[in-house]
Design an enzyme around this catalytic site. Structure first.
Site, PDB file in Angstrom:
ATOM      1  N   GLY A  53      -2.707  -1.487  -7.374  1.00 34.76           N
ATOM      2  CA  GLY A  53      -1.569  -2.401  -7.385  1.00 34.76           C
ATOM      3  C   GLY A  53      -1.756  -3.531  -8.386  1.00 34.76           C
ATOM      4  O   GLY A  53      -2.865  -4.044  -8.560  1.00 34.76           O
ATOM      5  N   GLN A  98      -8.434  -6.563 -11.023  1.00 40.01           N
ATOM      6  CA  GLN A  98      -9.156  -5.415 -10.459  1.00 40.01           C
ATOM      7  C   GLN A  98      -8.744  -4.124 -11.169  1.00 40.01           C
ATOM      8  O   GLN A  98      -9.592  -3.301 -11.524  1.00 40.01           O
ATOM      9  CB  GLN A  98      -8.865  -5.294  -8.966  1.00 40.01           C
ATOM     10  CG  GLN A  98      -9.338  -3.992  -8.346  1.00 40.01           C
ATOM     11  CD  GLN A  98      -9.110  -3.964  -6.853  1.00 40.01           C
ATOM     12  OE1 GLN A  98      -9.890  -4.538  -6.098  1.00 40.01           O
ATOM     13  NE2 GLN A  98      -8.052  -3.323  -6.412  1.00 40.01           N
ATOM     14  N   HIS A 150       0.843  -1.205   0.000  1.00 38.04           N
ATOM     15  CA  HIS A 150       0.000   0.000   0.000  1.00 38.04           C
ATOM     16  C   HIS A 150       0.877   1.254   0.000  1.00 38.04           C
ATOM     17  O   HIS A 150       0.606   2.215  -0.716  1.00 38.04           O
ATOM     18  CB  HIS A 150      -0.881   0.034   1.249  1.00 38.04           C
ATOM     19  CG  HIS A 150      -1.887  -1.069   1.357  1.00 38.04           C
ATOM     20  ND1 HIS A 150      -1.803  -2.048   2.320  1.00 38.04           N
ATOM     21  CD2 HIS A 150      -3.002  -1.349   0.647  1.00 38.04           C
ATOM     22  CE1 HIS A 150      -2.834  -2.877   2.207  1.00 38.04           C
ATOM     23  NE2 HIS A 150      -3.573  -2.489   1.185  1.00 38.04           N
ATOM     24  N   VAL A 184       4.606  -5.495  -4.460  1.00 38.18           N
ATOM     25  CA  VAL A 184       5.654  -5.496  -3.428  1.00 38.18           C
ATOM     26  C   VAL A 184       5.578  -6.832  -2.700  1.00 38.18           C
ATOM     27  O   VAL A 184       4.492  -7.292  -2.328  1.00 38.18           O
ATOM     28  CB  VAL A 184       5.463  -4.320  -2.451  1.00 38.18           C
ATOM     29  CG1 VAL A 184       6.502  -4.377  -1.338  1.00 38.18           C
ATOM     30  CG2 VAL A 184       5.555  -2.993  -3.199  1.00 38.18           C
TER      31      VAL A 184
HETATM   32  P1  AMP Z   1      -6.598  -3.576  -0.532  1.00 37.28           P
HETATM   33  O1  AMP Z   1      -6.405  -2.814   0.732  1.00 37.28           O
HETATM   34  O2  AMP Z   1      -6.236  -5.021  -0.431  1.00 37.28           O
HETATM   35  O3  AMP Z   1      -7.941  -3.328  -1.162  1.00 37.28           O
HETATM   36  O4  AMP Z   1      -5.542  -2.989  -1.553  1.00 37.28           O
HETATM   37  C1  AMP Z   1      -5.514  -1.610  -1.852  1.00 37.28           C
HETATM   38  C2  AMP Z   1      -4.600  -1.384  -3.025  1.00 37.28           C
HETATM   39  O5  AMP Z   1      -3.274  -1.821  -2.699  1.00 37.28           O
HETATM   40  C3  AMP Z   1      -5.031  -2.181  -4.272  1.00 37.28           C
HETATM   41  O6  AMP Z   1      -4.879  -1.366  -5.419  1.00 37.28           O
HETATM   42  C4  AMP Z   1      -4.069  -3.339  -4.262  1.00 37.28           C
HETATM   43  O7  AMP Z   1      -3.828  -3.874  -5.542  1.00 37.28           O
HETATM   44  C5  AMP Z   1      -2.814  -2.679  -3.705  1.00 37.28           C
HETATM   45  N1  AMP Z   1      -1.927  -3.708  -3.159  1.00 37.28           N
HETATM   46  C6  AMP Z   1      -2.252  -4.697  -2.286  1.00 37.28           C
HETATM   47  N2  AMP Z   1      -1.195  -5.487  -2.040  1.00 37.28           N
HETATM   48  C7  AMP Z   1      -0.158  -4.995  -2.789  1.00 37.28           C
HETATM   49  C8  AMP Z   1       1.211  -5.385  -2.982  1.00 37.28           C
HETATM   50  N3  AMP Z   1       1.721  -6.436  -2.372  1.00 37.28           N
HETATM   51  N4  AMP Z   1       1.963  -4.638  -3.818  1.00 37.28           N
HETATM   52  C9  AMP Z   1       1.436  -3.560  -4.454  1.00 37.28           C
HETATM   53  N5  AMP Z   1       0.159  -3.147  -4.319  1.00 37.28           N
HETATM   54  C10 AMP Z   1      -0.633  -3.857  -3.489  1.00 37.28           C
END
Ligand code: AMP
Length: 289
Positions: free
Chosen positions: A154, A160, A43, A183
């Site tokens: 991400g 998504q 994030h 990441v």
């Molecule tokens: P979430 O809180 O899981 O809904 O994720 C919020 C945003 O963070 C989304 O756009 C995800 O794709 C991104 N995200 C989650 N995990 C990672 C990661 N390991 N590396 C990069 N972006 C991420």
């Protein structure tokens, strides 16, 4: 340019709109990072990109009930606002929007939903039928509230990001979508808020997801072009992980998500699996030379 020492925590819609209006009046480029909280370095990489590229960064923290099916983990999803604010301390974030009344964002009187076809239908769309409808509906709401110039997503959730890009095109939203690399932990596990559900043994077996993707990349680098051979080798990686139950493991076109039989152009390897009771996803682009 003056950057805030600490983000302003906003919990109500009226206050958010006012902050957005003020930033707009000052001609600032607004970056939005939508999250469900339980923040990790993945994030933070999106937040850092927004802070680099925009003059006003809004991070939203909202566990979106619409993207969970009734049997999924909405109730136990980690809610860790204090730790989240600490995670953001190193970045000059302007606003953290964490609505304290979920019903301000989603309530039972809502009768309008965003349904994206095409990219939203296979893979995650098939395994979690109402998931992307919930995601797209809430992301559009957040776009309307934060009025960003740029929004950051991400690659971890590759499909998504494609669904959001489709929605932006189809609804003529004037928002640039930036998709940032995955990441990973030092041993390769893709960072995820759900990793904290894993006990040490499950955590070990969860490495199979990334290992299978690495195996695919290795084979492609060595000249293998047959998708079925690559998929078989990826599946073999899971043989030593008895607690991992594969949902899907596919090689697909990164735009249409249609299965490919030969790797002639960049191809997405995508995997979803339950590790114990925790559902994880991961992916990697395979690039033939
Ligand atoms: P979430 O809180 O899981 O809904 O994720 C919020 C945003 O963070 C989304 O756009 C995800 O794709 C991104 N995200 C989650 N995990 C990672 C990661 N390991 N590396 C990069 N972006 C991420």
């Amino acid at each position: 340019m003056n950057r805030p020492a600490a983000p302003r925590l906003i919990t109500g819609i009226a206050e958010l709109r006012e902050a957005v209006r003020a930033a707009r009046r000052q001609g600032k480029r607004i970056g939005l990072v939508p999250t469900m909280g339980a923040l990790h370095a993945g994030h933070v990489s999106l937040v850092a990109a927004s802070c680099r590229e925009c003059q006003f960064t809004i991070v939203t923290i909202f566990v979106n009930p619409l993207q969970f099916a009734p049997h999924e983990d909405f109730n136990k999803y980690p809610r860790t606002l204090e730790a989240d604010l600490k995670m953001l301390a190193g970045e000059p974030v302007d606003v953290v929007f964490a609505p304290d009344r979920a019903e301000d964002i989603v309530n039972s009187s809502q009768a309008t939903f965003v349904e994206v076809r095409g990219a939203a239908e296979p893979l995650e769309g098939k395994s979690r039928p109402s998931h992307f409808r919930g995601v797209a509906t809430i992301v559009l709401k957040l776009f309307n509230l934060a009025e960003p110039d740029v929004a950051y997503f991400g690659e971890k959730d590759f499909q998504q990001a494609a669904v959001i890009q489709q929605m932006v095109r189809d609804l003529n939203l004037d928002i640039e979508i930036r998709v940032m690399p995955i990441v990973r932990e030092s041993d390769g596990l893709a960072m995820s808020s759900r990793n904290r559900y894993l006990d040490p043994e499950a955590r070990k077996q969860a490495l199979s997801l990334n290992r299978s993707l690495a195996r695919a990349a290795e084979l492609v680098a060595a000249g293998e072009r047959h998708a079925d051979k690559i998929v078989a080798a990826m599946r073999a990686v899971f043989a030593t992980s008895p607690d991992v139950q594969l949902d899907y493991l596919v090689l697909v076109d990164p735009e249409t998500f249609a299965p490919v039989t030969r790797i002639e152009r960049p191809t997405l390897a995508a995997v979803a699996a339950k590790v114990g009771s925790t559902r994880l996803i991961d992916n990697r682009m395979l690039e033939p030379g």
